[in-house]
Design an enzyme around this catalytic site. Structure first.
Site, PDB file in Angstrom:
ATOM      1  N   THR A 135       0.817  -1.211  -0.067  1.00 51.18           N
ATOM      2  CA  THR A 135       0.031  -0.075  -0.096  1.00 51.18           C
ATOM      3  C   THR A 135       0.982   1.254  -0.079  1.00 51.18           C
ATOM      4  OG1 THR A 135      -1.828  -1.076   1.398  1.00 51.18           O
ATOM      5  CG2 THR A 135      -1.859   1.135   1.266  1.00 51.18           C
ATOM      6  N   CYS A 136       0.552   2.256  -0.924  1.00 52.73           N
ATOM      7  CA  CYS A 136       1.093   3.580  -0.882  1.00 52.73           C
ATOM      8  C   CYS A 136       0.104   4.631  -0.555  1.00 52.73           C
ATOM      9  CB  CYS A 136       2.053   3.521  -2.150  1.00 52.73           C
ATOM     10  SG  CYS A 136       3.027   5.203  -2.313  1.00 52.73           S
ATOM     11  N   VAL A 137       0.586   5.478   0.404  1.00 49.77           N
ATOM     12  CA  VAL A 137      -0.460   6.412   0.453  1.00 49.77           C
ATOM     13  C   VAL A 137       0.450   8.028   0.879  1.00 49.77           C
ATOM     14  CG1 VAL A 137      -2.262   5.276   1.766  1.00 49.77           C
ATOM     15  CG2 VAL A 137      -0.328   6.170   3.045  1.00 49.77           C
TER      16      VAL A 137
END
Length: 159
Positions: A135-137
């Site tokens: 996941t990349c935020v």
């Protein structure tokens, strides 16, 4: 654990999930999960099924072992962050092949996307071709003002 195996066998038998080739590392079984008819992800897995001892790597940023930043460049900080993760994994008797989950926190998603090819090269240089669920935020800021990226990892080692 027979209960875990029964759950795993029933999950793998579910027609909605397709298990891609698994990596066996000692007594740890790591299986990438890919729903049928989904496009193959590039550089990550949609899901991971794993068994073994859990190793948690706290959020690592792009400073060196002395907690000093050597660069304000996004890709350079990404390389250092990944090297820091590899060092923590090694301290726990693990390597990149044991990673099952990564969460990336970046302060600038536009720069991240613009430099994705460079980031991919740095990732493969440090972590090899090990692609866990990711996941990349984008976040407003990180706790260290010079940090441009922070990554946390979960790994699974042989029982």
């Amino acid at each position: 654990n027979p209960a875990w195996k029964a759950r795993a066998d029933s999950r793998q038998a579910t027609p909605r999930l397709a298990a891609l080739p698994s990596k066996s590392t000692g007594n740890t079984m790591i299986t990438r999960l890919q729903p049928p008819d989904w496009a193959e992800p590039k550089g990550y897995a949609n899901g991971i099924l794993a068994r073994g001892a859990l190793l948690f790597v706290g959020g690592q940023i792009g400073w060196n072992a002395a907690q000093q930043f050597e660069s304000d460049d996004f890709v350079a900080q990404t390389r250092q962050t990944l090297q820091n993760i590899a060092a923590v994994l090694q301290a726990g008797g693990a390597g990149p092949e044991h990673m099952v989950r990564m969460t990336w926190y970046v302060v600038d998603r536009i720069e991240y996307n613009a430099r994705l090819k460079e980031i991919g090269g740095v990732y493969r240089e440090v972590m090899g071709r090990n692609f866990p669920a990711m996941t990349c935020v984008q976040v407003a800021a990180l706790m260290e003002s010079r940090a441009k990226i922070e990554i946390e990892v979960t790994a699974v080692l042989p029982d």
